[in-house]
Motif scaffolding. Sequence first.
Motif, short mmCIF file in Angstrom:
data_model
loop_
_atom_site.label_atom_id
_atom_site.label_comp_id
_atom_site.label_asym_id
_atom_site.label_seq_id
_atom_site.Cartn_x
_atom_site.Cartn_y
_atom_site.Cartn_z
N PHE A 14 -41.63 41.92 14.08
CA PHE A 14 -40.70 40.86 14.47
C PHE A 14 -40.93 39.55 13.72
N ASN A 15 -41.67 39.58 12.66
CA ASN A 15 -41.90 38.37 11.88
C ASN A 15 -40.59 37.92 11.24
N PRO A 16 -40.09 36.71 11.58
CA PRO A 16 -38.78 36.29 11.05
C PRO A 16 -38.80 36.05 9.54
N LYS A 17 -39.97 35.81 8.97
CA LYS A 17 -40.04 35.56 7.54
C LYS A 17 -39.84 36.85 6.72
N HIS B 225 -42.28 32.02 16.44
CA HIS B 225 -41.19 32.71 15.73
C HIS B 225 -39.84 32.06 16.03
N LEU B 226 -39.61 31.74 17.31
CA LEU B 226 -38.34 31.12 17.68
C LEU B 226 -38.18 29.74 17.08
N ASP B 227 -39.28 29.01 16.99
CA ASP B 227 -39.23 27.69 16.38
C ASP B 227 -38.77 27.80 14.92
N TYR B 228 -39.31 28.77 14.22
CA TYR B 228 -38.91 28.99 12.82
C TYR B 228 -37.44 29.41 12.73
N ILE C 220 -25.05 31.07 21.93
CA ILE C 220 -26.31 31.65 21.43
C ILE C 220 -27.50 31.05 22.17
N ILE C 221 -27.48 29.74 22.34
CA ILE C 221 -28.61 29.07 23.02
C ILE C 221 -28.71 29.54 24.46
N ILE C 222 -27.59 29.63 25.17
CA ILE C 222 -27.63 30.02 26.58
C ILE C 222 -28.08 31.46 26.73
N SER C 223 -27.57 32.34 25.88
CA SER C 223 -27.97 33.75 25.98
C SER C 223 -29.46 33.92 25.65
N SER C 224 -29.93 33.20 24.63
CA SER C 224 -31.35 33.28 24.27
C SER C 224 -32.21 32.72 25.39
N ILE D 212 -42.10 29.66 26.68
CA ILE D 212 -41.29 30.04 25.51
C ILE D 212 -40.04 29.17 25.42
N THR D 213 -39.37 28.98 26.55
CA THR D 213 -38.07 28.32 26.53
C THR D 213 -38.15 26.84 26.17
N SER D 214 -39.33 26.24 26.23
CA SER D 214 -39.43 24.81 25.86
C SER D 214 -39.11 24.58 24.40
N VAL D 215 -39.17 25.63 23.57
CA VAL D 215 -38.86 25.49 22.15
C VAL D 215 -37.36 25.20 21.94
N PHE D 216 -36.53 25.53 22.94
CA PHE D 216 -35.09 25.30 22.82
C PHE D 216 -34.69 23.87 23.20
#
Length: 819
Positions: A231-234, A288-291, A304-308, A441-445
């Motif tokens: 799951f690495n986004p890079k 990962h989500l931050d990236y 997208i934000i609400i579903s995530s 996790i959700t604080s990144v949003f």
Amino acid sequence: MSNFLDPLSSELLSLNLDSSFESFLLDSKEEKDVFAEYSNPISFINSKFPNEESLNGIEEVSKELQLKVQSLSGEISNSVWKNENYTATQNIEEAQTIMQDLFLKINDFNEKVTKSEINLNKVCETLSELETGKKNLNVSIDLLEDLKFFKDEDEKLIKNLLNRYNELSEQWISQIYQEFNTKLFGSETTKRDFVTLRQCCFNVDAFGEQTHNELVKWFCDLRLSKYINNFNPKKNNSQTYFQNLEKRSNWLKKQLMSYRSKFSLAFPDHWMIPMKLSEEFCKITRNHLDYILKIKNSELDSKIIISSLGIFKNLENFLTNLFYDENNNNEKKKERVKGKRKGKEGENNTFNKNEVLNKKDLLLQIDRKKLKTNENLSTAAFEIKQKYLQSKRERENREQKMNKKIEFTNSKTTNQTNIKKYTYLEIPKYEIVYPKWDGIITSVFEPYLKIYVKRESKRLYSAYQHICEEESFVINKNSSVKYLNSYSELFLIIKRSFAKTINFTKSISLYHLFLEYSNLLGNYSQFLFENLPQLPEISKKISFTLRSLQEEKKKKIFFTKEEYVQCVLIINTSEQCSNSSQQLEHSVKKTIDEKYQKQIDIDEAIQAFSDTINQSINTIIGSLLRHLSPYIKSISKTQWSAIKKVGDQSKFVFQIQKILNHNFLEISHYISLPYWKLLLNCFLHSFFKELHNQIYQCKKIHGNGANQLLMDVEVIKDVLISIPTLYKTKSNERLQVPKPYRNLTNKKFKAIEFLLKVISVKKEQFLTNYQLLANGNESLSEIKKFLGLTGFSRNSKLEIIEKLKKIISAKNTKKAMKK
């Protein structure tokens, strides 16, 4: 002793009697020179024998001289004896003084000698002790040298032991890692191997918390390595960033299920491996989500934000329920019970945060049901939780048994009985730090929720405009709800928006949305204000007479029944909005992060609703006074001087009573009790002002005319006092007249009754009647106003005024004399 004798010897040797005697003679000579006349023989002979004849008396002179010589010899001998006696006495006294001083010094010397002997003895004792100390010091130095030698040897030995211990520890730890690596992931691993690893874990605890944490981190990193690679986004395609979010959550649930089925026997329960694995997973996922959010910032939208957020918020709730702190959990349960009780007590409250919490709990329960019924992974997670609780209870019981010391007796030995005490290894009680799952996790949003706030704001304003357009300002008379439907709909959408938002954020985004709520309420208060019924402007040509009243009704110069109801509904709605706004402020303060709590303030909107209420009350009073104005003005236009007989109440009184009862009865069906009382008090002040002004505009009132007007005024007062009884309480009972309102009405009308009683008499009795009713509070300005209403001639008025001046002056003189 020689030191003390020297002063005495020196004083004795200094004693000299001859010198003292000479000094005495010198002193005597200075006082009186006895031989002054005999100092010059020639002059003495010439004085005694001036001629030859005088030589005949030479024998007499000779005898006289002999007598003088004898007397002088006696005086000299006496003087010498006296001088010797005085000097000797003085010397003896001086010698005695010197001897006394000598004896004192001798005694002092003896005391010093005694003290010196004592000190000398002490010094001797100290010297002997020092001698012993010196011997002991030498022995100590020898011992220290020996100890230094042993210390160096011990340090070498300890160093060797530590080196050996570290070597063995490293070997053992490396062996432990090797054992875990082979037996945990080997293909031929048996249940017995897992039991062996579990026992090794207790040995790891013996090496300290650092070794324990390193082994836990090693296992977690090993399990999460596949997750990082997959799951690495890079490394992955950017188009599938937001499509794999659900897979991330499922991956963790699979790992928890795998741990329960395979690895739970290898690790002790108090290591909390699943919790630490989940915590590391959340940290990696957050990075990962931050990236991803930074890369896709330009492509983000609210959906997208609400579903995530929904995916990872469900995961956080799942972890919160799976791993929880018992102390905090008990407190939360208590808060929930209190919330339920408060919810039952305040069921009628329009905005209640407990309803939001209950709704949130309901959503969680629905999610759990879905997990149990539709998802095998979630079912496994639920079983993990149950297993964890059961194993925790078993662990606590096991710890209690392991902390007890058990004695074993070995009876095989024949020489003696050896009693050995074996103690099980106590489990180290490490402090378990429970992660804060909410927002892990959700604080990144949070920085990207501005898009959601804008979208929610647009949705709120769109719904608000629709609500305002559909508002009819009409309700059913028999309905228990006495406020506008738009109020209920407005706060319903605010409540739903708030309940949805707190699932995503409790930080600055919630604060920004609160500002939107406050602006929305301010706009709604302006909407209510602008929809107050307006009274039309009256042309100056219009004359309020009883004849033209019917024509003016057609032109709508005052409110209809429906418009009065509309004003009252706006009052009730503004009151409800003010109360609900305070509840909204309290709910947001209780939910939002602490650093934003002081910035939560909705006083501006509350003040706007309060201004709307005041304006509504003033509008109602203005319409009532305009409706009553023709009848009140008829007082000043009636010829009261022409009335010859006091009869029934005047026609205008009947009309005033009819208007007041009809309109206030209609208002009482809708208005709340506090604002009913406020409306009556405000109307009383305004009505009395109009009535008072109209009476003073009358030209001539006296005699029967004054008595007739007095009766009419008393009837109006009784009507005003009876108006509060039109209001029915919740128990369908008539409201009793409030005592403050009754007292205020009597106080207001007392001035008019006093005026009419004064001017109702004839001219001759006017001043006497005024003094009697004034009760000592006579006033020139007041009596001038009263005389202006009478038909008395100018001279009569001046005469009454002059008499009153004299009376007031006489009273002032008496008061001054008393002082």
